[in-house]
Write an enzyme that holds these catalytic residues in place. Structure first.
Site, PDB file in Angstrom:
ATOM      1  N   CYS B  96       0.678  -1.235  -0.224  1.00  0.00           N
ATOM      2  CA  CYS B  96      -0.278  -0.300   0.188  1.00  0.00           C
ATOM      3  C   CYS B  96       0.946   1.253  -0.116  1.00  0.00           C
ATOM      4  O   CYS B  96       1.711   1.071   0.687  1.00  0.00           O
ATOM      5  CB  CYS B  96      -0.798  -0.013   1.358  1.00  0.00           C
ATOM      6  SG  CYS B  96      -1.919   1.251   1.272  1.00  0.00           S
ATOM      7  N   HIS B 138      -9.276  -3.905  -1.600  1.00  0.00           N
ATOM      8  CA  HIS B 138      -7.684  -3.312  -1.357  1.00  0.00           C
ATOM      9  C   HIS B 138      -8.401  -1.769  -1.026  1.00  0.00           C
ATOM     10  O   HIS B 138      -8.535  -1.046   0.374  1.00  0.00           O
ATOM     11  CB  HIS B 138      -6.060  -3.400  -1.525  1.00  0.00           C
ATOM     12  CG  HIS B 138      -5.605  -3.100  -0.711  1.00  0.00           C
ATOM     13  ND1 HIS B 138      -4.276  -3.252  -0.587  1.00  0.00           N
ATOM     14  CD2 HIS B 138      -5.542  -0.853  -0.685  1.00  0.00           C
ATOM     15  CE1 HIS B 138      -3.956  -2.064   0.067  1.00  0.00           C
ATOM     16  NE2 HIS B 138      -4.082  -1.126  -0.220  1.00  0.00           N
ATOM     17  N   GLU B 139      -8.860  -0.938  -2.229  1.00  0.00           N
ATOM     18  CA  GLU B 139      -8.894   0.430  -2.340  1.00  0.00           C
ATOM     19  C   GLU B 139     -10.821   0.716  -1.192  1.00  0.00           C
ATOM     20  O   GLU B 139     -10.455   1.713  -0.554  1.00  0.00           O
ATOM     21  CB  GLU B 139      -9.210   0.867  -3.344  1.00  0.00           C
ATOM     22  CG  GLU B 139      -8.113   0.975  -4.621  1.00  0.00           C
ATOM     23  CD  GLU B 139      -7.128   1.505  -4.041  1.00  0.00           C
ATOM     24  OE1 GLU B 139      -6.606   2.640  -2.897  1.00  0.00           O
ATOM     25  OE2 GLU B 139      -5.661   0.776  -4.782  1.00  0.00           O
ATOM     26  N   HIS B 142      -9.785   0.897   2.267  1.00  0.00           N
ATOM     27  CA  HIS B 142      -9.601   2.673   2.461  1.00  0.00           C
ATOM     28  C   HIS B 142     -11.065   3.537   3.229  1.00  0.00           C
ATOM     29  O   HIS B 142     -10.429   4.013   3.884  1.00  0.00           O
ATOM     30  CB  HIS B 142      -8.611   3.212   1.583  1.00  0.00           C
ATOM     31  CG  HIS B 142      -7.742   3.047   1.538  1.00  0.00           C
ATOM     32  ND1 HIS B 142      -6.684   3.506   2.404  1.00  0.00           N
ATOM     33  CD2 HIS B 142      -6.937   1.929   0.561  1.00  0.00           C
ATOM     34  CE1 HIS B 142      -5.106   2.459   1.908  1.00  0.00           C
ATOM     35  NE2 HIS B 142      -5.735   1.736   1.458  1.00  0.00           N
TER      36      HIS B 142
HETATM   37 ZN   LIG Z   1      -3.419   0.940  -0.229  1.00  0.00          ZN
END
Ligand SMILES: [Zn+2]
Lengths: 173, 167
Positions: B96, B138-139, B142
């Site tokens: 990341c 993954h995004e 966030h």
């Molecule tokens: Zn990330």
């Protein structure tokens, strides 16, 4: 000034090795870096980066009570080291087969000749005592391209072991 | 156009939940341009989420089209995204931009369907698999204040073998 030392430790596995060693180092004012700790053949092993102004003799002395009490063997060596130097592997190679002499040597030599840079290797003997099997898991970087590694893999396979080469596509987001 | 600064953990701001986008105005369009440029400037360049640049809105961009030989939807602008279905599980290695110098194994769904608004606020349906599905998950994490560090699984490889436990 580079004050990194590598602590190597081995001893019969028992509860408290990590907690007591790291507490003793903490109390001695040492800073810890990257580490690899694992059980191998009923022993517990530690490779631990330790940063300290203290000499190897002084650090060894700090650990002496724990080392004697738990019957451990340790050694420190000064190393040229720094943190934040991780290299990202681009592939994983799994090798397994009936245990035979030279399997690790032949595999890693073939990979070396193919320009394969090993970043991490785990090997294990499993199966039964009568019929042991050997399993190697390797992560690394194909510095001369994947085609060269594929060739090496074919060469290793010709020896009668199972080899799987898989790209490791790290997703960074 | 500008490359924005990436927040890095242990900045606690990364752990907060982002708010939905309500206005699809010029300011948003400008921000999307900067966000995409920042994504390309990063080490991976396949995805970015608004909270990584300190904008706590539910916006992410994923574009894995630069990777060879994989299925993808091109450049996806994902605003107020919602994953609708998950299928399969796979372990993969992630890193990341907000957690430099570390990579770790994370389990993600192999195939997802999602709905998200595009830059104009139109609702679009997507189907993603493999690497792209991983990047999207993954995004989107966030946007909920989650880092891949919250989902790490063992580096030891026996976990790779248990492909069978699907839901
Ligand atoms: Zn990330």
């Amino acid at each position: 000034m580079n004050n990194w030392k590598m602590l190597t430790l081995v001893g019969q596995d028992q509860p408290g090795i990590v907690a007591r060693i790291t507490t003793a180092l903490y109390e001695a004012g040492a800073q810890l870096g990257e580490a690899s700790m694992m059980r191998l053949g009923g022993n517990f092993t530690i490779m631990l980066m330790v940063k300290s102004e203290q000499s190897i003799e002084e650090l060894t002395q700090c650990l002496t009570p724990v080392v004697q009490d738990m019957n451990l063997t340790i050694s420190f060596q000064s190393i040229e080291a720094s943190l934040h130097q991780h290299e990202i592997p681009d592939s994983i190679i799994t090798v397994y087969g009936a245990d035979r002499s030279g399997i690790v040597a032949k595999t890693t030599t073939a990979l070396l000749e193919a320009g394969y840079n090993i970043t991490d290797l785990d090997s294990d003997v499993a199966g039964s005592e009568a019929e042991p099997i050997y399993i190697i898991q390797i992560e690394g970087i194909a510095t001369q391209g994947m085609a060269a590694v594929e060739k090496a893999v074919e060469q290793i396979k010709a020896d009668g072991v199972n080899v799987d080469l898989a790209p490791l596509d790290v997703m960074i987001g | 156009m500008a490359i924005l600064d990436i927040l890095k953990y242990p900045d606690e701001a990364l752990k907060q939940v982002s708010e939905p986008v309500e206005l699809f105005d010029d300011q948003l369009q400008n921000f999307l341009v900067d966000l995409e440029e920042t994504m390309w400037a990063g080490p991976g360049g396949v995805g970015i989420a608004a909270p990584q640049v300190g904008c706590f809105k539910r916006i992410a961009i994923v574009d894995v089209s630069s990777k060879p030989k994989i299925k993808h939807n091109g450049c996806m602008i994902l605003i107020n995204p919602e994953i609708k279905t998950w299928e399969g599980m796979k372990i993969g290695r992630e890193g990341c931009m907000s957690v430099p110098d570390y990579t770790g194994n994370v389990i993600r769904a192999e195939k997802i369907t999602l709905q998200a608004c595009n830059a104009q606020g139109e609702l679009i349906d997507y189907e993603c698999t493999g690497y792209e599905a991983r990047a999207v998950q993954h995004e989107l994490d966030h946007l909920d204040g989650l880092l891949f560090l919250d989902r790490l699984v063992s580096r030891r490889t026996d976990l790779f073998k248990r492909k069978v436990y699907k839901k």
